[in-house]
Write an enzyme that holds these catalytic residues in place. Structure first.
Site, PDB file in Angstrom:
ATOM      1  CG  ASN A  11       9.446  -3.424  -1.961  1.00  0.00           C
ATOM      2  OD1 ASN A  11      10.348  -3.396  -2.800  1.00  0.00           O
ATOM      3  ND2 ASN A  11       9.001  -4.543  -1.427  1.00  0.00           N
ATOM      4  CE  LYS A  13       6.209  -5.457  -3.537  1.00  0.00           C
ATOM      5  NZ  LYS A  13       4.974  -6.251  -3.367  1.00  0.00           N
ATOM      6  CG  HIS A  95       8.736  -8.205   0.817  1.00  0.00           C
ATOM      7  ND1 HIS A  95       7.938  -8.958  -0.018  1.00  0.00           N
ATOM      8  CD2 HIS A  95       8.146  -6.988   0.912  1.00  0.00           C
ATOM      9  CE1 HIS A  95       6.907  -8.218  -0.413  1.00  0.00           C
ATOM     10  NE2 HIS A  95       7.007  -7.023   0.149  1.00  0.00           N
ATOM     11  CD  GLU A  97       6.723  -9.477  -3.474  1.00  0.00           C
ATOM     12  OE1 GLU A  97       5.601  -8.993  -3.672  1.00  0.00           O
ATOM     13  OE2 GLU A  97       7.780  -8.841  -3.650  1.00  0.00           O
ATOM     14  CD  GLU A 165       4.938  -5.608   3.348  1.00  0.00           C
ATOM     15  OE1 GLU A 165       4.598  -4.626   2.689  1.00  0.00           O
ATOM     16  OE2 GLU A 165       5.741  -6.458   2.945  1.00  0.00           O
ATOM     17  N   GLY A 171      -0.536  -6.657  -2.976  1.00  0.00           N
ATOM     18  CA  GLY A 171      -0.745  -6.677  -4.419  1.00  0.00           C
ATOM     19  C   GLY A 171      -2.066  -7.292  -4.841  1.00  0.00           C
ATOM     20  CB  SER A 211      -3.536  -3.371  -1.101  1.00  0.00           C
ATOM     21  OG  SER A 211      -3.206  -4.549  -1.823  1.00  0.00           O
TER      22      SER A 211
END
Length: 248
Positions: A11, A13, A95, A97, A165, A171, A211
């Site tokens: 991904n 991003k 996702h 985010e 996730e 991150g 991560s």
């Protein structure tokens, strides 16, 4: 039943430009990638066509999001039909985010999943709990609710990859331990068995994100119910090749 084919998604991003992504694509095209691993790269929408034209045909391309209808007055959105039109075959939906930065609800994500699948795209459907939810002991409740909102909109599970996730590990440099990842993946497979079918539970790939790096991928990949990865930051680096080959 055939073993589940290892699946590694990158991904990217909101990162990269033609120069840096072109270099990354050159690296991936030239690398020796395990034939036993399905690889898909999630490009920013503006570079989807570029990525699909430049990447080797054996590497899939995913959009990072899409909308729930084929076309219309939805400024800034893209549809599954458009994604397919430029030759990409996948989309990442739900996702964390999209959920937590952009406020997408379980309901909207479910509607997007239904439409993307109806249009023939493969869906990488993301679920995961936040740190306060894990600390409150409600990880299962959260991920099962998110999974149900997705599952209610799936007819053909052959086109779905489920990505677990944990939000607290994305991150942040914190990774769920292989044992933590395995525990949730095993429970998710149990949920699929109870609420969908045993065949779907056995065949659906449940991948881990949060991560993942070249140094921790092998141990994570060795877990029985971890069928691959959705990789953020490391997917923009040469170590992505090591992650793709984690089972070898």
């Amino acid at each position: 039943m055939a073993p589940r084919k290892f699946f590694v998604g990158g991904n990217w991003k909101m990162n990269g430009d033609k120069k840096s992504l072109g270099e990354l694509i050159h690296t991936l095209n030239g690398a020796k990638l395990s034939a036993d691993t399905e690889v898909v790269c999630g490009a920013p929408s503006i570079y989807l066509d570029f990525a699909r034209q430049k990447l080797d045909a054996k590497i899939g391309v995913a959009a990072q999001n899409c909308y729930k209808v084929p076309k219309g007055a939805f400024t800034g959105e893209i549809s599954p039909a458009m994604i397919k039109d430029i030759g990409a075959a996948w989309v990442i939906l739900g996702h964390s985010e999209r959920r937590h930065v952009f406020g997408e609800s379980d309901e909207l994500i479910g509607q997007k999943v239904a439409h993307a699948l109806a249009e023939g795209l493969g869906v990488i459907a993301c679920i995961g709990e936040k740190l306060d939810e894990r600390e409150a002991g409600i990880t299962e409740k959260v991920v099962f609710e998110q999974t149900k909102a997705i599952a209610d909109n799936v007819k053909d599970w052959g086109k779905v990859v489920l990505a677990y996730e944990p939000v607290w590990a994305i991150g942040t440099g914190k990774t769920a331990t292989p044992q933590q990842a395995q525990e949730v993946h095993e429970k998710l497979r149990g949920w699929l068995k109870s609420h969908v079918s045993d065949a779907v539970a056995q065949s659906t790939r449940i991948i881990y994100g949060g991560s993942v790096t070249g140094s921790n991928c092998k141990e994570l990949a060795s877990q029985h119910d971890v069928d691959g990865f959705l990789v953020g930051g490391a997917s923009l680096k040469p170590e992505f090749v090591d992650i793709i080959n984690a089972r070898h």
